[in-house]
Design an enzyme around this catalytic site. Structure first.
Site, PDB file in Angstrom:
ATOM      1  CE  LYS A   1       0.886   0.788   3.014  1.00 34.83           C
ATOM      2  NZ  LYS A   1       2.392   1.869   4.115  1.00 34.83           N
TER       3      LYS A   1
ATOM      4  CG  ASP B   1       4.145   5.014   4.739  1.00 40.62           C
ATOM      5  OD1 ASP B   1       4.183   4.064   4.723  1.00 40.62           O
ATOM      6  OD2 ASP B   1       5.117   5.518   5.482  1.00 40.62           O
TER       7      ASP B   1
END
Length: 359
Positions: free
Chosen positions: A101, A186
């Protein structure tokens, strides 16, 4: 008889791949079959320093991993800007995909990845590890309990860590050509996923970036926050940053109870995780304390959450590969929702805090 193992190929030598390599090794139904890097020398050193099995193939390119006929699935920890190229290509090569991700730079790119996966019948899952921790299921049980928690009214999530000067100058997460979403993509990914998870994955009506977004000299977000609003007045806020001490907290408040967790992304200890709950809380007679006191719950796990993630992903891959079952659409759906909200936050940031409606 040992369980059939899904053979993983790893694209790149990212630091996070060290953790996932260990997880693949510990998972009962997975094994590391290959690793590829742009440098054969780098891949060789990486495999040796991370205790890869002697049978693991070492390649000097990502393409070689995808062309290996024995690779069932690939783990892609590459910079976000490279996800669309390599995830689409992996799907076209019939490799199932465990994707780091954020899954893409925007939902449009991610839709192309999902389309490639669907066309080629491959399973996709993002690498949000805490979703697979047994503690997560126990927390959801409490939130769904109408007698102990009631109706969800608000959620607040925080994920920050104080990055050192080298990180802030050189890490891929601060480079506009590699991970242009910065701290939002993040740390913010985890906050948004937690908010959606607590709200049973109902998308908000609108998103508004909070004042105080901080950018680095290249224009990448290194600290930001946002407020989310639902039709029924339910609210959520989050803050993510590379500039504050390590914090990983979620607070969910309902009409009857509340839940708090201090380490939702990575538990303080990998073999157990705790959270606190309270129901119909109030004050003591002289308002000198709480009554009843919040209760702490600890959930043990035999293996770390990342191992449980790899095990579940490999189970799904096996069901498609060996049993002819359809791919599980739950995981790409949750990935898309998370990316969709991230996109809205980024748009609001770019517009100076203007409210963005999610139609």
């Amino acid at each position: 008889m040992s369980e059939p193992q899904i053979k993983f190929g790893i694209l790149g030598c990212a630091d996070i791949a060290r953790k996932l390599s260990r997880a693949i090794t510990l998972a009962p139904n997975a094994t590391i079959h290959a690793i590829g890097s742009r440098s054969l020398e780098k891949a060789t050193k990486y495999a040796a320093s991370n205790n890869f099995p002697e049978t693991a193939k070492i390649y000097g390119s990502y393409d070689a991993v995808l062309d290996d006929p024995d690779v069932d699935a690939v783990y892609i920890p590459l910079p976000t800007s490279l996800h669309i190229k390599w995830a689409v290509l992996a799907a076209q090569k019939k490799k199932h995909i465990l994707l780091e991700k954020p899954v893409a730079l925007n939902v449009g790119e991610f839709d192309k990845i999902v389309e490639a996966c669907e066309l080629n019948g491959v399973q996709m899952m993002d690498s949000t590890m805490w979703m697979h921790n047994p503690r997560t299921g126990k927390m959801k049980e409490f939130i769904l309990d109408p007698h102990k928690f009631g109706e969800l009214r608000s959620i607040h999530a925080v994920f920050t860590f104080a990055a050192d000067p080298d990180f802030l100058e050189n890490d891929i997460r601060v480079k506009p050509d590699l991970d242009a979403l910065g701290a939002l993509g993040d740390a913010g990914w985890y906050c948004v996923r937690a908010i959606l998870w607590a709200n049973d994955f109902q998308l908000p009506k609108s998103v508004t970036a909070l004042p105080g977004t901080i950018f680095n000299k290249a224009g990448v977000i290194i600290s930001c926050g946002a407020a989310l609003l639902w039709e029924n007045g339910k609210t959520a806020t989050f803050h993510c940053s590379f500039l504050a001490n390590l914090t990983m907290s979620v607070t969910a408040s309902g009409t009857k109870g509340s839940l708090h967790i201090n380490d939702f992304v990575i538990p303080f200890e990998e073999n157990k995780g705790s959270f606190t709950t309270s129901t119909e809380s109030g004050f003591t007679e002289l308002v000198t304390g709480w009554a009843p006191l919040p209760s702490q719950h600890t959930v043990m796990t035999d293996v770390p959450q990342e191992v449980l993630m790899v095990t579940e992903f490999s189970r799904l891959v096996k069901s498609v590969k060996n049993e002819g079952l359809a791919v599980e659409k739950k995981w790409p759906t949750l990935s898309r929702m998370t990316q969709f909200v991230l996109d809205a936050v980024k748009t609001s940031v770019d517009k100076g805090g203007e409210t963005v409606n999610l139609d």
